[in-house]
Enzyme design. Structure first.
Site, short mmCIF file in Angstrom:
data_model
loop_
_atom_site.label_atom_id
_atom_site.label_comp_id
_atom_site.label_asym_id
_atom_site.label_seq_id
_atom_site.Cartn_x
_atom_site.Cartn_y
_atom_site.Cartn_z
N CYS A 2 0.86 -1.18 0.00
CA CYS A 2 0.00 0.00 0.00
C CYS A 2 0.89 1.23 0.00
CB CYS A 2 -0.86 -0.02 1.25
SG CYS A 2 -1.68 -1.61 1.50
N ARG A 27 1.04 2.17 -5.88
CA ARG A 27 1.40 1.11 -4.93
C ARG A 27 0.20 0.27 -4.54
NH1 ARG A 27 6.34 2.39 -2.62
NH2 ARG A 27 5.90 0.90 -0.97
N ASN A 99 1.07 -0.29 6.11
CA ASN A 99 1.45 -0.97 4.86
C ASN A 99 2.27 -2.19 5.25
OD1 ASN A 99 2.43 -1.85 2.40
ND2 ASN A 99 4.11 -0.36 2.39
N GLY A 100 1.78 -3.37 4.89
CA GLY A 100 2.51 -4.59 5.24
C GLY A 100 1.56 -5.70 5.65
N GLU A 477 9.31 -11.76 -21.32
CA GLU A 477 8.97 -10.41 -20.86
C GLU A 477 7.79 -9.86 -21.65
OE1 GLU A 477 8.78 -6.40 -19.50
OE2 GLU A 477 9.15 -8.38 -18.63
N LYS A 481 4.14 -8.47 -20.27
CA LYS A 481 3.61 -7.13 -20.55
C LYS A 481 2.16 -7.22 -21.04
CE LYS A 481 5.75 -4.87 -18.69
NZ LYS A 481 6.79 -5.61 -18.11
N GLU A 484 -0.22 -8.46 -18.11
CA GLU A 484 -0.47 -7.60 -16.94
C GLU A 484 -1.26 -6.34 -17.26
OE1 GLU A 484 4.17 -6.18 -16.65
OE2 GLU A 484 2.92 -6.01 -14.85
N HIS A 500 6.74 -29.85 -28.01
CA HIS A 500 6.73 -30.87 -26.95
C HIS A 500 5.46 -30.78 -26.10
CE1 HIS A 500 10.79 -31.94 -28.05
NE2 HIS A 500 11.13 -30.67 -28.00
N LYS A 595 2.85 -1.44 -8.11
CA LYS A 595 4.18 -1.22 -8.67
C LYS A 595 5.29 -1.84 -7.83
CE LYS A 595 7.14 0.64 -11.52
NZ LYS A 595 7.25 0.08 -12.84
C1 AGP Z 1 6.52 -5.62 -14.15
O1 AGP Z 1 5.91 -4.89 -15.12
C2 AGP Z 1 5.82 -5.75 -12.89
N1 AGP Z 1 5.51 -4.51 -12.35
C3 AGP Z 1 6.48 -6.67 -11.88
O2 AGP Z 1 6.62 -7.93 -12.47
C4 AGP Z 1 7.84 -6.20 -11.37
O3 AGP Z 1 8.81 -6.34 -12.36
C5 AGP Z 1 8.23 -7.06 -10.17
O4 AGP Z 1 7.26 -6.88 -9.17
C6 AGP Z 1 9.62 -6.71 -9.65
O5 AGP Z 1 9.64 -5.41 -9.19
P1 AGP Z 1 11.05 -4.70 -8.86
O6 AGP Z 1 11.84 -4.63 -10.13
O7 AGP Z 1 10.67 -3.36 -8.33
O8 AGP Z 1 11.73 -5.56 -7.82
#
Ligand code: AGP
Length: 600
Positions: A2, A27, A99-100, A477, A481, A484, A500, A595
């Site tokens: 958060c 966040r 937060n946590g 990757e 993208k 997500e 396979h 994020k």
């Molecule tokens: C990627 O687009 C995501 N936001 C997520 O996979 C991110 O890369 C992952 O949570 C790692 O975050 P960081 O690089 O801040 O450690």
């Protein structure tokens, strides 16, 4: 994960809290709330949904001089007004944001709070009810707060206000990030510096398990046993305008476009006045000394790590393993004599990675962190830090941090190779300048990529990305993208692996994006494309100049073969961006995500 913010001062408390929460919304954004304390007591306003909805609901009374705010990513209890923060104790004397995750909240509830009626499903409410219970014992908020903090297990960043004390914001943290912002006649707390840059850029770090009393004219930091700590503040090198979207519709598009600039930042920051590579000599020593490198990361950063493994092994001739942080914590492989741990993290706050860092430090192994946030937990607690110089990355979907991670890993590999006396015909500073120009060419072909995205992804429920060698890592990757931000089910696959089993999923019209940038596997990947096309797939081939064929949909400008991921990922980012845009998805704040993942 958060975002929390707090303020004590004379100015417009509500506006400062709301603006801070808007900056922290990446966040977590499923519900939010603020609490302010003025002459007429504590006022709590909470909503399910975004800060914009909270801003509408907050009244314009403005006599409050102290307040706390929270934007949520639900861990315990569904997103709802009831479970939104701030939470209050039964008498409403104490009000808290957190937060946590409190791991022992059920045990605390059983041992101390059996007679308390709870209004939410959250672990957080247990903390504030516990503080009220302990206040009855100590008749001192400071003592009650301190004892409560000593009883908590898990991760927390906490801000608490006491309705009978307009002079103090009670603050503490463990594992979760939290800073104190310092001002003239006011002070703040925030999960990260970006939240309060309009008020101050001077911050005080708080370490785990410290008790902090924030007054409008001073800040007192103590250990749990009451020892007073004096600590020098630091200046956050972030420009508030960097956290603005400017004329862009989305932060993600702005950050995709910023990648050429980021490459040039990295070229500038990693060379000395003679134009030679410049890297911390202690890092160089640690790289020369190690007999095996362990890359630890999550999500997109782990995919950058896969490219980093190829770069370090091929250039510096050091064996590298890449591990998903959340698995490594509980499943540590046999380690050699001189391992070096390389943490890759945009935010520097990912709890899974931090859990590994804590473990390997206990074992006495060296750690190097590549991060976009120098001063973050993974940077502070590692032995060494390599900054990414990518500027604040706000969109949840990481783009410029990914390419910055790969560029810095290439520089690290070359610096180490040269230190080991390995002869190279690869100058990363020159090659990254060529990459920056190539990135510019691609980011100026948005229309073409938007059309391709509409053609291939407009109505699909699933998609595949295939590649071999470096392209396989980019395919993973690319799939992340698309998943997500557009919620299209997608997988990144090694081109040779499909037959396979997974090729069974290919049917008429299934979009398959194939990357062909590696000469030594060019024919093999094109064979794989034929295999899926023969089963009805709709293939979109992206190749590098010099390897292109007529049926290719997009040809990348030529760059050094080891650095093709830096250019091949950009069409992938834009294809995903337009797929999300045309599905009216919230591109910058995708559902269920945040994020910075600060809980394990
Ligand atoms: C990627 O687009 C995501 N936001 C997520 O996979 C991110 O890369 C992952 O949570 C790692 O975050 P960081 O690089 O801040 O450690």
């Amino acid at each position: 994960m958060c975002g929390i913010v707090g303020y004590i001062g004379q100015n417009d408390t509500k506006e400062i809290l709301l603006t801070g929460l808007e900056k922290l919304e990446y966040r977590g954004y499923d519900s939010a709330g603020i609490a302010t304390l003025g002459e007429d007591g504590v006022h709590v306003t909470k909503v399910k949904g975004r800060i914009a909805a909270l801003r509408e609901k907050v009244d314009n009374e403005n006599d409050a001089t102290i307040g706390i705010g929270h934007t949520r990513w639900a861990t315990h209890g569904v997103p709802s007004v009831q479970n939104a923060h701030p939470h209050q104790s039964s008498t409403e004397r104490f009000t808290i944001v957190h937060n946590g995750v409190i791991e022992n909240y059920m045990a605390l509830k059983k041992e101390y709070l059996e007679d308390v009626d709870f209004v939410s499903e959250t672990d957080t409410e247990v903390i504030v009810q516990l503080i009220e219970k302990l206040y009855q014992k100590h008749k001192s908020t400071k003592k009650a707060f301190g004892e409560a903090m000593s009883l908590l297990k898990g991760s927390y960043a906490i801000g608490l206000i006491d309705a009978e004390d307009q002079e103090t914001l009670y603050v503490s943290k463990n594992k979760s990030p939290l800073l104190v912002g310092l001002g003239e006649g006011f002070n703040l707390i925030a999960s990260d510096a970006m939240a309060t840059l309009k008020e101050t850029n001077e911050y005080l770090e708080i370490f785990d398990k410290e008790i902090v009393l924030v007054n409008r004219s001073f800040v007192e930091v103590q250990t749990l046993d009451g020892e007073v700590i004096n600590r020098e503040p630091f200046i956050a090198e972030i420009d508030a305008s960097d956290t603005e979207k400017g004329t862009y519709p989305h932060f993600m598009l702005k950050e995709i476009d910023e990648q050429p600039i980021v490459m040039r930042n990295i070229i500038r920051e990693y060379q000395n006045e003679k134009g030679e590579l410049k890297l911390d000599k202690d890092i160089r020593k640690a790289m020369q000394k190690t007999d095996r490198i362990y890359i630890i990361a999550a999500g997109t950063s782990s995919y950058a790590g896969l490219v980093g493994k190829e770069l370090i092994e091929k250039i510096a001739n050091i064996p590298v393993e890449v591990h998903i942080a959340s698995e490594f914590s509980y499943n540590m492989p046999l380690l050699p004599e001189k391992p070096l741990f390389l943490f890759i993290s945009q935010s520097g706050e990912t709890a899974d990675s931090r859990a590994v860092l804590v473990k390997i430090k206990e074992l006495g192994h060296p750690a190097l962190t590549l991060t976009n946030v120098p001063g973050s937990t993974l940077s502070r607690e590692a032995n060494y830090t390599l900054p990414l110089h990518a500027g604040p990355e706000i969109a949840v979907a990481s783009t410029k941090a990914y390419t910055a991670q790969i560029a810095v890993l290439a520089i690290l590999a070359v610096d180490t190779a040269r230190a080991k006396g390995i002869k190279l015909d690869f100058d990363p500073l020159q090659e990254l300048a060529i990459v920056a120009n190539a990135m510019e060419i691609i980011t100026n072909q948005k229309e073409e990529l938007e059309q391709l995205s509409n053609e291939y992804f407009a109505s699909t429920r699933n998609a595949f990305y295939i590649g071999r060698s470096m392209d396989y890592h980019v395919a993973q990757e690319a799939a992340l993208k698309l998943k997500e931000i557009s919620y299209i089910q997608a997988e990144g696959f090694a081109g040779g692996e499909l037959k396979h089993g997974t090729i069974a999923l290919i049917e008429d019209g299934t979009p398959v994006v194939a990357l062909a940038t590696q000469e030594n596997v060019n024919y093999s990947i094109r064979g794989n494309v034929q295999e899926v096309v023969a089963r009805g797939a709709n293939a979109l081939i992206i190749s590098s100049k010099g390897l292109e064929q007529d049926e290719d949909a997009f040809v990348l400008p030529p760059v050094h073969e080891l650095l093709t991921p830096l250019v091949s990922v950009i069409p992938m980012q834009l294809l995903a961006y337009y797929a999300a845009l045309h599905r009216d998805c919230d591109v910058d704040k995708p559902r269920n995500l945040a994020k910075s993942v600060t809980v394990e």
